[in-house]
Enzyme design. Structure first.
Site, PDB file in Angstrom:
ATOM      1  N   CYS A  82       0.896  -1.372   0.354  1.00  0.00           N
ATOM      2  CA  CYS A  82      -0.176  -0.310   0.320  1.00  0.00           C
ATOM      3  C   CYS A  82       0.818   1.596  -0.037  1.00  0.00           C
ATOM      4  O   CYS A  82       1.636   1.276  -0.921  1.00  0.00           O
ATOM      5  CB  CYS A  82      -1.149   0.045   0.711  1.00  0.00           C
ATOM      6  SG  CYS A  82      -2.503   1.110   1.479  1.00  0.00           S
ATOM      7  N   HIS A 196      -4.079  -4.931  -0.119  1.00  0.00           N
ATOM      8  CA  HIS A 196      -3.741  -5.382   0.795  1.00  0.00           C
ATOM      9  C   HIS A 196      -4.180  -6.253   0.955  1.00  0.00           C
ATOM     10  O   HIS A 196      -5.145  -7.293   1.476  1.00  0.00           O
ATOM     11  CB  HIS A 196      -4.285  -4.464   2.223  1.00  0.00           C
ATOM     12  CG  HIS A 196      -4.624  -3.362   2.306  1.00  0.00           C
ATOM     13  ND1 HIS A 196      -3.310  -3.180   3.338  1.00  0.00           N
ATOM     14  CD2 HIS A 196      -4.714  -2.257   2.131  1.00  0.00           C
ATOM     15  CE1 HIS A 196      -3.190  -1.745   4.049  1.00  0.00           C
ATOM     16  NE2 HIS A 196      -4.083  -1.101   2.393  1.00  0.00           N
ATOM     17  N   GLU A 198      -3.471  -8.486   3.371  1.00  0.00           N
ATOM     18  CA  GLU A 198      -3.213  -9.080   4.711  1.00  0.00           C
ATOM     19  C   GLU A 198      -5.017  -9.539   4.816  1.00  0.00           C
ATOM     20  O   GLU A 198      -5.632  -9.981   5.801  1.00  0.00           O
ATOM     21  CB  GLU A 198      -2.449  -8.536   5.534  1.00  0.00           C
ATOM     22  CG  GLU A 198      -3.024  -7.012   6.059  1.00  0.00           C
ATOM     23  CD  GLU A 198      -2.481  -6.489   4.817  1.00  0.00           C
ATOM     24  OE1 GLU A 198      -1.974  -6.240   3.825  1.00  0.00           O
ATOM     25  OE2 GLU A 198      -2.401  -5.118   4.882  1.00  0.00           O
TER      26      GLU A 198
END
Lengths: 218, 262
Positions: A82, A196, A198
């Site tokens: 990011c 992202h 995650e």
């Protein structure tokens, strides 16, 4: 056992990223640190980040991590996520402009302003900024970092600026949101993703797992 | 294709347990937040919203613990709101594992808070929740209100006299990255979103708008994402009590041509 260093400079949701890494690399050690000496001992590094580019760079400089990242780039696998991706370019237009790390040649620019809604256009065609939500990546070529990730997989994005790299050869993936922008960059053994991983469920976890096993080959 | 439309289940939390407010007054217990979050993640929810409906009045430690527990179990974005009043509250929730933080009453009372939080943490994680309803009909001798929708706070109990469309524009100018818009007229009714309100706000601002309040059927979700032009739809009870799953809602929407992640 290998060690992953997560660069902690007070910006961003390190906990989510660390939890996701712990899930895909249960046998490895994860060091979240702002100490360059400790990070230098890690086998691979992750540079996270959310917020504003200018403030991010100020914090990196204050902790003397900017030179560390520049020096270590290319010597071991590194992943920018990011804003951690954006600050790997040379310059950002955000917030009056900011000089960045310069690992990739090129700038960070804002998405075009959304057009006002025209009463005649179909209901769902207006592009909003921030680019927030799930989108897909069109790969410019195959790479081991995408092993096991379906071609049409979805990833979670949230950003108002995007990378505009100088060289097409550094672009590994492109995403469409009003404009086509570089969503995955790769140069030497530095990979950078605008989304992202995650927060991207199975596909994101697979990509993180691939990074953990990546030998750093372009 | 551009970014996909989002389906966002919402968990209302009271003292660490999931409840569903019907017009924010009559509430009943509907389970453990970690279990519910895990279930929605497995169903393919695009995001999860957790709102602490009592946090304006009570302590916040329980909420932080809930967010920490939920964040270890799910790998989709998490928005948390309820009682967020200062940057320290935002930081505590982000550190606990929230990706976005929603503010409501505090933003009305002190609009500079939006700016401060956006500058410190970035617009991408600052959501302003707007609770709006049509003003009550005035008596004959009253001057008619030129406001179509008025902003309310405190779970819809307190009138502010602020025009909802103007407020939406202001919060974006101050740095909000997203608006969570709830129709207080429709909330809990299952009569569908307030299409006119949602469309007016979605057209007034450049940031994404999450429509909330009134979902009773899958068709309501479709209307919210098309006629009302919302970027995301929030729903609780149609998913909570097993009437529909997020997966079946997405299949339905895709079948009707909505750009959605499946």
């Amino acid at each position: 056992m290998s060690c992953i260093g997560v660069i902690d400079y007070g910006m961003g949701n390190l906990h989510s990223l660390a939890k996701a890494l712990a899930r895909v690399a249960a046998e490895d050690r994860i060091d979240i640190s702002y100490d360059p000496d400790k990070l230098a001992r890690a086998d691979r590094l992750v540079l996270p980040g959310v917020g504003g580019a200018k403030y991010c760079m100020e914090e990196l400089r204050r902790l003397e991590l900017d030179d560390f990242v520049r020096e270590v780039a290319g010597t071991k696998p590194m992943l920018g996520v990011c804003l951690g991706m954006q600050i790997m370019l040379e310059h950002s237009d955000e917030n009056g402009g900011a000089d960045l790390l310069g690992l990739f040649e090129g700038d960070v620019v804002k998405f075009p302003d959304p057009a006002q809604h025209d009463a005649d256009t179909p209901d769902d065609t207006r592009i909003k900024v921030p680019h927030m939500g799930w989108n897909q990546i069109h790969r410019t070529r195959e790479h081991s970092l995408f092993d096991g990730v379906p071609e049409d997989a979805w990833f979670y994005f949230v950003h108002s600026y995007h990378a505009a790299p100088e060289h097409d050869k550094d672009i590994l993936g492109v995403t469409e949101h009003g404009v086509d922008f570089a969503s995955v960059l790769l140069k030497e053994n530095t990979m950078a993703v605008q989304f992202h991983p995650e927060k991207s469920q199975g596909a994101g976890m697979k990509l993180l797992a691939n990074f953990m096993h990546w030998d750093g080959q372009v | 294709m551009p970014v996909a439309k989002r389906i966002v289940p919402c968990l209302d939390i009271d003292k660490g347990r999931v409840v569903k407010g019907v017009k924010f007054v009559d509430i009943k217990d509907a389970g453990d937040p970690v279990e519910a979050a895990r279930g929605y993640d497995a169903q393919g929810a695009d995001e999860l919203v957790i709102l602490d409906i009592t946090a304006s009045h009570e302590g916040r430690d329980t909420l932080v613990q809930v967010i920490e527990a939920v964040a270890t179990q799910i790998f989709i974005p998490l928005t948390v709101g309820g009682g967020v009043r200062k940057n320290a509250d935002v930081r505590a929730l982000l550190n606990a594992g929230a990706d976005k933080v929603a503010m409501n009453t505090a933003a009305i009372e002190r609009p500079e808070f939006i700016t401060e939080a956006a500058q410190r943490f970035g617009s991408q994680c600052i959501v302003v929740a707007i609770d709006a309803r049509r003003p009550k009909k005035k008596k004959k001798d009253d001057t008619p209100s030129d406001m179509q929708w008025e902003v309310f706070t405190h779970g819809g109990r307190k009138s502010t006299g602020i025009d909802a469309i103007k407020w939406a524009r202001e919060v974006v100018m101050r740095g909000a990255g997203e608006i969570l818009l709830t129709s207080m007229d429709r909330d809990g009714t299952k009569e569908g979103f307030d299409i006119d309100l949602t469309r007016a706000v979605a057209d007034a601002v450049d940031v994404p708008v999450i429509a909330s309040g009134g979902v009773g059927s899958l068709e309501d979700l479709y209307d919210g994402l098309t006629a009302a032009r919302a970027d995301a739809v929030l729903a609780a009870s149609i998913f909570h009590f097993g009437e529909h799953t997020v997966g079946s809602a997405k299949e339905y929407l895709r079948g009707r041509g909505v750009h959605i992640r499946v």
